[in-house]
Write a protein that holds these residues in place. Structure first.
Motif, PDB file in Angstrom:
ATOM      1  N   GLU A 278       1.800  -8.788  -9.719  1.00 41.13           N
ATOM      2  CA  GLU A 278       0.775  -7.794  -9.379  1.00 41.13           C
ATOM      3  C   GLU A 278       1.403  -6.636  -8.598  1.00 41.13           C
ATOM      4  O   GLU A 278       1.138  -5.461  -8.873  1.00 41.13           O
ATOM      5  CB  GLU A 278      -0.334  -8.446  -8.546  1.00 41.13           C
ATOM      6  N   GLN A 279       2.227  -6.994  -7.649  1.00 42.22           N
ATOM      7  CA  GLN A 279       2.855  -5.978  -6.810  1.00 42.22           C
ATOM      8  C   GLN A 279       3.892  -5.159  -7.581  1.00 42.22           C
ATOM      9  O   GLN A 279       4.003  -3.939  -7.401  1.00 42.22           O
ATOM     10  CB  GLN A 279       3.508  -6.645  -5.587  1.00 42.22           C
TER      11      GLN A 279
ATOM     12  N   SER B 120       3.873  -4.442 -10.795  1.00 46.25           N
ATOM     13  CA  SER B 120       3.144  -3.509 -11.661  1.00 46.25           C
ATOM     14  C   SER B 120       2.588  -2.348 -10.846  1.00 46.25           C
ATOM     15  O   SER B 120       2.652  -1.180 -11.278  1.00 46.25           O
ATOM     16  CB  SER B 120       2.003  -4.236 -12.381  1.00 46.25           C
ATOM     17  N   TRP B 121       2.036  -2.677  -9.692  1.00 43.74           N
ATOM     18  CA  TRP B 121       1.493  -1.635  -8.816  1.00 43.74           C
ATOM     19  C   TRP B 121       2.583  -0.647  -8.405  1.00 43.74           C
ATOM     20  O   TRP B 121       2.382   0.581  -8.464  1.00 43.74           O
ATOM     21  CB  TRP B 121       0.892  -2.291  -7.563  1.00 43.74           C
ATOM     22  N   LEU B 122       3.747  -1.158  -8.017  1.00 41.95           N
ATOM     23  CA  LEU B 122       4.825  -0.294  -7.545  1.00 41.95           C
ATOM     24  C   LEU B 122       5.344   0.610  -8.659  1.00 41.95           C
ATOM     25  O   LEU B 122       5.575   1.810  -8.441  1.00 41.95           O
ATOM     26  CB  LEU B 122       5.962  -1.147  -6.977  1.00 41.95           C
TER      27      LEU B 122
ATOM     28  N   ASN C 192       3.694   1.638 -11.322  1.00 40.05           N
ATOM     29  CA  ASN C 192       2.660   2.633 -11.621  1.00 40.05           C
ATOM     30  C   ASN C 192       2.607   3.727 -10.565  1.00 40.05           C
ATOM     31  O   ASN C 192       2.524   4.917 -10.889  1.00 40.05           O
ATOM     32  CB  ASN C 192       1.292   1.952 -11.745  1.00 40.05           C
ATOM     33  N   GLN C 193       2.653   3.317  -9.304  1.00 44.24           N
ATOM     34  CA  GLN C 193       2.568   4.297  -8.232  1.00 44.24           C
ATOM     35  C   GLN C 193       3.773   5.231  -8.223  1.00 44.24           C
ATOM     36  O   GLN C 193       3.646   6.446  -8.068  1.00 44.24           O
ATOM     37  CB  GLN C 193       2.447   3.581  -6.880  1.00 44.24           C
TER      38      GLN C 193
ATOM     39  N   TYR D 172       6.035   3.798   0.133  1.00 41.37           N
ATOM     40  CA  TYR D 172       5.482   2.672  -0.594  1.00 41.37           C
ATOM     41  C   TYR D 172       5.819   1.398   0.186  1.00 41.37           C
ATOM     42  O   TYR D 172       6.962   0.933   0.167  1.00 41.37           O
ATOM     43  CB  TYR D 172       6.067   2.611  -2.006  1.00 41.37           C
TER      44      TYR D 172
ATOM     45  N   TYR E 193       0.829  -1.199   0.000  1.00 42.88           N
ATOM     46  CA  TYR E 193       0.000   0.000   0.000  1.00 42.88           C
ATOM     47  C   TYR E 193       0.871   1.260   0.000  1.00 42.88           C
ATOM     48  O   TYR E 193       2.093   1.204   0.197  1.00 42.88           O
ATOM     49  CB  TYR E 193      -0.921   0.017   1.223  1.00 42.88           C
TER      50      TYR E 193
END
Length: 296
Positions: A164-165, A167-169, A171-172, A154, A144
């Motif tokens: 998944e993680q 890609s999320w990291l 992007n964020q 982060y 999160y």
């Protein structure tokens, strides 16, 4: 006369205690005084905490002392291994009380939780569920983002650093306009602690690439030392380690090749002020050990 002597002795003792508290924070005090107008908040970072022993209690007292002194602490980030040795068995596990609630009862701040390898041995879903029961235990998801003025944290899960993680990291980090981007995890990318030196883990190279492309700093636990390991190889990102929030300290490989190490219990405080960000290590009694300041 006897009462007068007791009063005098009490006054002397009180003054001595005050002098000790202020003198041990002298460098921190000077920094805060010089940046009074610009100071925003301080954040406490510590990993490998949940032993329930005297080390954990003493570090908690040190954090309480620091935050009482600075009056600007915003949050605490727990960098994994929040409950030793095997996490929890259920949502009602007493260890939530003995290894978290009680040691930090006097620190009125939110505690943002990250997973560590010892936490993963037990019930990981219980950590997420306990978020609903505790007033200070905060873990909204397995990974999160926490945004503050000028700085973003982060929080990642290095025990399961899946696609998944990743890609999320990416992007964020790429979309966030925060001045300082700090990634937090349990396992380090770089350390000179003897038992973790050159340790490889699933996803470490992918994380390194992401950090080097988008982040400013990476802060972890896992290594049972306090450490400024310096910049990651061929990368601008600097690695800090705060892994003695309650664990039994270990040694670094000698001769030491990093910037700073401390083979005992303590914590890391991060302070943002204007263009500057300051990382300062403290021992378990709140004595300042070392600091590093960057500007952007």
């Amino acid at each position: 006369m006897k009462r007068l002597i007791i009063l005098i002795l009490a006054s002397v003792i009180s003054l001595s205690i005050l002098f000790f508290v202020f003198s041990k924070h002298q460098e921190t005090k000077k920094y805060l005084q010089n940046n009074t107008v610009l100071i925003q908040h301080s954040y406490i970072l510590m990993g490998d905490t949940g032993t329930g022993n005297s080390n954990q209690s003493e570090v908690a007292e040190g954090v309480k002392s620091y935050c009482s002194f600075t009056q600007n602490c915003k949050a605490v980030f727990m960098l994994g291994d929040v409950i030793y040795d095997e996490g929890v068995t259920g949502i009602k596990d007493e260890q939530f009380l003995t290894k978290f609630e009680k040691p930090y009862a006097d620190i009125s701040l939110p505690f943002y939780i990250l997973f560590g390898n010892h936490d993963y041995i037990g019930c990981t879903s219980c950590y997420l569920e306990y978020d609903k029961l505790s007033t200070k235990w905060e873990i909204p998801a397995r990974f999160y983002l926490q945004n503050y003025k000028s700085v973003s944290f982060y929080a990642i899960d290095t025990e399961n650093f899946d696609n998944e993680q990743k890609s999320w990291l990416i992007n964020q980090l790429s979309q966030n306009s925060s001045k300082w981007k700090i990634v937090l995890g349990h396992r380090p990318i770089k350390t000179f602690e003897e038992t973790k030196l050159n340790e490889k883990w699933n996803g470490d190279e992918e994380l390194k690439k992401i950090l080097c492309n988008f982040a400013d700093f990476y802060i972890s636990g896992h290594s049972h030392i306090l450490e400024d390991a310096g910049q990651v190889e061929n990368c601008r990102v600097r690695q800090f380690i705060s892994g003695t929030g309650g664990s039994y300290p270990r040694n670094v490989k000698k001769p030491y090749e990093g910037k700073f190490y401390f083979e005992d219990n303590g914590f890391l405080a991060l302070t943002v002020s204007g263009k500057n960000i300051r990382f300062e290590f403290f021992d378990k009694t709140g004595n300042s050990l070392y600091n590093f300041t960057a500007e952007k």
